[in-house]
Design a protein around this motif. Structure first.
Motif, PDB file in Angstrom:
ATOM      1  N   VAL A 124       0.855  -1.183   0.000  1.00 59.03           N
ATOM      2  CA  VAL A 124       0.000   0.000   0.000  1.00 59.03           C
ATOM      3  C   VAL A 124       0.893   1.235   0.000  1.00 59.03           C
ATOM      4  N   ILE A 125       0.579   2.196  -0.869  1.00 58.06           N
ATOM      5  CA  ILE A 125       1.347   3.441  -0.960  1.00 58.06           C
ATOM      6  C   ILE A 125       0.387   4.611  -0.805  1.00 58.06           C
ATOM      7  N   ILE A 126       0.677   5.470   0.156  1.00 57.54           N
ATOM      8  CA  ILE A 126      -0.096   6.699   0.344  1.00 57.54           C
ATOM      9  C   ILE A 126       0.871   7.851   0.083  1.00 57.54           C
ATOM     10  N   TYR A 127       0.617   8.635  -0.950  1.00 55.99           N
ATOM     11  CA  TYR A 127       1.579   9.672  -1.315  1.00 55.99           C
ATOM     12  C   TYR A 127       0.927  11.056  -1.365  1.00 55.99           C
ATOM     13  N   ALA A 128       1.734  12.067  -1.098  1.00 55.82           N
ATOM     14  CA  ALA A 128       1.257  13.450  -1.118  1.00 55.82           C
ATOM     15  C   ALA A 128       1.203  13.914  -2.567  1.00 55.82           C
ATOM     16  N   GLY A 129       0.077  13.670  -3.220  1.00 58.21           N
ATOM     17  CA  GLY A 129      -0.032  13.862  -4.659  1.00 58.21           C
ATOM     18  C   GLY A 129       0.115  15.286  -5.146  1.00 58.21           C
ATOM     19  N   SER A 130      -0.071  16.268  -4.265  1.00 57.56           N
ATOM     20  CA  SER A 130       0.048  17.662  -4.696  1.00 57.56           C
ATOM     21  C   SER A 130       1.498  18.065  -4.920  1.00 57.56           C
ATOM     22  N   LEU A 131       2.448  17.303  -4.340  1.00 59.46           N
ATOM     23  CA  LEU A 131       3.851  17.694  -4.418  1.00 59.46           C
ATOM     24  C   LEU A 131       4.801  16.560  -4.816  1.00 59.46           C
ATOM     25  N   VAL A 132       4.373  15.342  -4.682  1.00 61.43           N
ATOM     26  CA  VAL A 132       5.229  14.207  -5.048  1.00 61.43           C
ATOM     27  C   VAL A 132       4.886  13.773  -6.471  1.00 61.43           C
ATOM     28  N   PRO A 133       5.839  13.832  -7.406  1.00 63.70           N
ATOM     29  CA  PRO A 133       5.532  13.419  -8.786  1.00 63.70           C
ATOM     30  C   PRO A 133       5.244  11.932  -8.871  1.00 63.70           C
ATOM     31  N   ASN A 153       6.564   0.866  -8.259  1.00 72.60           N
ATOM     32  CA  ASN A 153       5.708   0.051  -7.387  1.00 72.60           C
ATOM     33  C   ASN A 153       5.408  -1.307  -8.011  1.00 72.60           C
ATOM     34  N   LYS A 154       5.195  -2.284  -7.152  1.00 75.07           N
ATOM     35  CA  LYS A 154       4.932  -3.632  -7.656  1.00 75.07           C
ATOM     36  C   LYS A 154       3.502  -3.756  -8.154  1.00 75.07           C
ATOM     37  N   LYS A 155       3.282  -4.726  -9.011  1.00 73.25           N
ATOM     38  CA  LYS A 155       1.959  -4.963  -9.564  1.00 73.25           C
ATOM     39  C   LYS A 155       0.980  -5.331  -8.444  1.00 73.25           C
ATOM     40  N   GLY A 156      -0.162  -4.688  -8.464  1.00 74.64           N
ATOM     41  CA  GLY A 156      -1.184  -4.982  -7.461  1.00 74.64           C
ATOM     42  C   GLY A 156      -1.141  -4.099  -6.238  1.00 74.64           C
ATOM     43  N   ALA A 157      -0.123  -3.251  -6.121  1.00 79.66           N
ATOM     44  CA  ALA A 157      -0.047  -2.350  -4.965  1.00 79.66           C
ATOM     45  C   ALA A 157      -1.202  -1.342  -5.015  1.00 79.66           C
ATOM     46  N   LYS A 158      -1.805  -1.094  -3.870  1.00 84.81           N
ATOM     47  CA  LYS A 158      -2.868  -0.095  -3.792  1.00 84.81           C
ATOM     48  C   LYS A 158      -2.247   1.276  -3.561  1.00 84.81           C
ATOM     49  N   ILE A 190      -2.153  -2.520   7.877  1.00 84.24           N
ATOM     50  CA  ILE A 190      -1.135  -3.118   8.754  1.00 84.24           C
ATOM     51  C   ILE A 190      -1.721  -4.315   9.490  1.00 84.24           C
ATOM     52  N   TYR A 191      -2.957  -4.194   9.967  1.00 87.68           N
ATOM     53  CA  TYR A 191      -3.608  -5.311  10.652  1.00 87.68           C
ATOM     54  C   TYR A 191      -3.850  -6.487   9.714  1.00 87.68           C
ATOM     55  N   GLU A 192      -3.878  -6.208   8.413  1.00 87.60           N
ATOM     56  CA  GLU A 192      -4.033  -7.280   7.422  1.00 87.60           C
ATOM     57  C   GLU A 192      -2.678  -7.838   6.978  1.00 87.60           C
ATOM     58  N   GLY A 193      -1.612  -7.377   7.628  1.00 86.62           N
ATOM     59  CA  GLY A 193      -0.280  -7.912   7.337  1.00 86.62           C
ATOM     60  C   GLY A 193       0.398  -7.311   6.126  1.00 86.62           C
ATOM     61  N   LYS A 194      -0.013  -6.103   5.713  1.00 91.88           N
ATOM     62  CA  LYS A 194       0.551  -5.473   4.524  1.00 91.88           C
ATOM     63  C   LYS A 194       1.575  -4.389   4.887  1.00 91.88           C
ATOM     64  N   LYS A 195       2.533  -4.226   4.017  1.00 96.86           N
ATOM     65  CA  LYS A 195       3.556  -3.195   4.200  1.00 96.86           C
ATOM     66  C   LYS A 195       3.038  -1.884   3.615  1.00 96.86           C
ATOM     67  N   VAL A 196       3.134  -0.802   4.394  1.00 96.26           N
ATOM     68  CA  VAL A 196       2.586   0.493   3.986  1.00 96.26           C
ATOM     69  C   VAL A 196       3.707   1.519   3.828  1.00 96.26           C
ATOM     70  N   ALA A 197       3.753   2.180   2.673  1.00 97.72           N
ATOM     71  CA  ALA A 197       4.689   3.275   2.432  1.00 97.72           C
ATOM     72  C   ALA A 197       3.915   4.587   2.427  1.00 97.72           C
ATOM     73  N   ARG A 198       4.272   5.469   3.342  1.00100.00           N
ATOM     74  CA  ARG A 198       3.649   6.803   3.394  1.00100.00           C
ATOM     75  C   ARG A 198       4.673   7.778   2.813  1.00100.00           C
ATOM     76  N   VAL A 199       4.425   8.263   1.603  1.00103.40           N
ATOM     77  CA  VAL A 199       5.420   9.025   0.855  1.00103.40           C
ATOM     78  C   VAL A 199       5.152  10.520   0.965  1.00103.40           C
ATOM     79  N   HIS A 200       6.087  11.219   1.589  1.00 99.50           N
ATOM     80  CA  HIS A 200       5.997  12.670   1.767  1.00 99.50           C
ATOM     81  C   HIS A 200       6.944  13.372   0.809  1.00 99.50           C
ATOM     82  N   THR A 201       6.681  14.649   0.544  1.00102.14           N
ATOM     83  CA  THR A 201       7.592  15.437  -0.257  1.00102.14           C
ATOM     84  C   THR A 201       8.810  15.846   0.566  1.00102.14           C
TER      85      THR A 201
END
Length: 256
Positions: A30-39, A46-51, A71-82
């Motif tokens: 799972v990737i959560i990124y700051a879309g207003s500033l992160v290209p 990212n790997k195929k199937g990543a949310k 995280i409770y489902e056992g997934k690795k989460v990337a929180r991407v900031h600018t």
């Protein structure tokens, strides 16, 4: 249980993310990124199937709910900031919520826009006999600034300054700086440093307002001010042939 990774994606150039940060994005579920500033190119590995979630339209609660659920489902989460998340990144409040939910996290540093701006200007903040201090700050807007950290008070130190989130108030910035800096003090404004559409405006406190308005720069810009932008400085002792330190014996003048 997996953990959340807060990643500094750098100032804009997709190649300026760290190797460690990029590797985590490659492996994240799972990737959560700051879309207003992160290209989006930063996420191109990212790997195929990543949310992927764009946090630009999400609230704090929505962001952390996504983290906690996955995280409770056992997934690795990337929180991407600018830039680097520790500077105006608003990641402390996210980390506090994760702690309350007993979720482990890690912070991966990144290149801040104030460092990228100095790089594209080919300048050094800490020149000997000019300035050995860098102040990172902002003008008060919807986010308040403590009174003791007001720009005019910080300007009294006359050191190197990097002013974030303030170019839309450039007149006010200059007015406060002129209370302590001379009118001919060099100043530069860098919009979207390292991006393809990067803009650079250089001048002094006497003409920078006009130059910025002419360039139509109203947001996503760094304001750098101080005599470090000039050309007068002393050479460093680090490489002085007469200076001795633990790795090198200095020469005596009579040896020349």
């Amino acid at each position: 249980m997996e953990k959340v990774y807060f990643i500094g994606a750098g100032p804009g150039d997709p190649e300026l993310i760290t190797v460690k940060g990029q590797n985590i994005i490659k492996d994240a579920d799972v990737i959560i990124y700051a879309g207003s500033l992160v290209p989006k190119e930063v996420l191109g590995v990212n790997k195929k199937g990543a949310k992927i979630y764009n946090s630009a339209k999400m609230t704090l609660e929505e962001v952390t709910d996504v983290m906690i659920k996955n995280i409770y489902e056992g997934k690795k989460v990337a929180r991407v900031h600018t830039g680097d998340p520790s500077i105006f990144g608003a990641h402390r409040e996210q980390m506090d919520i994760l702690e309350k939910n007993n979720i482990e996290y890690e912070v991966i540093p990144g290149v801040s826009s104030f460092l990228a701006s100095a790089a594209v200007l080919k300048k050094e903040f800490t020149l000997p006999n000019v300035s050995q201090t860098v102040i990172c700050t902002r003008m008060e807007g919807r986010t308040q600034v403590p009174e003791e950290e007001s720009l005019d008070k910080l300007a009294s130190h006359k050191c190197s300054m990097a002013i974030f989130l303030s170019v839309h108030m450039i007149e006010d910035v200059v007015e406060k700086l002129l209370k302590h800096y001379e009118k001919n003090t060099p100043i530069a404004v860098v919009q979207r440093a390292t991006w393809r559409d990067q803009k650079i405006v250089e001048g002094d406190l006497g003409n920078i307002v006009e130059l910025v308005k002419k360039s139509n720069i109203t947001k996503t810009a760094q304001i750098l001010v101080g005599n470090f932008l000039g050309n007068n400085y002393s050479k460093s002792k680090l490489y002085d042939k007469y200076f001795t330190h633990e790795f090198r014996e200095g020469m005596k003048k009579e040896e020349l």
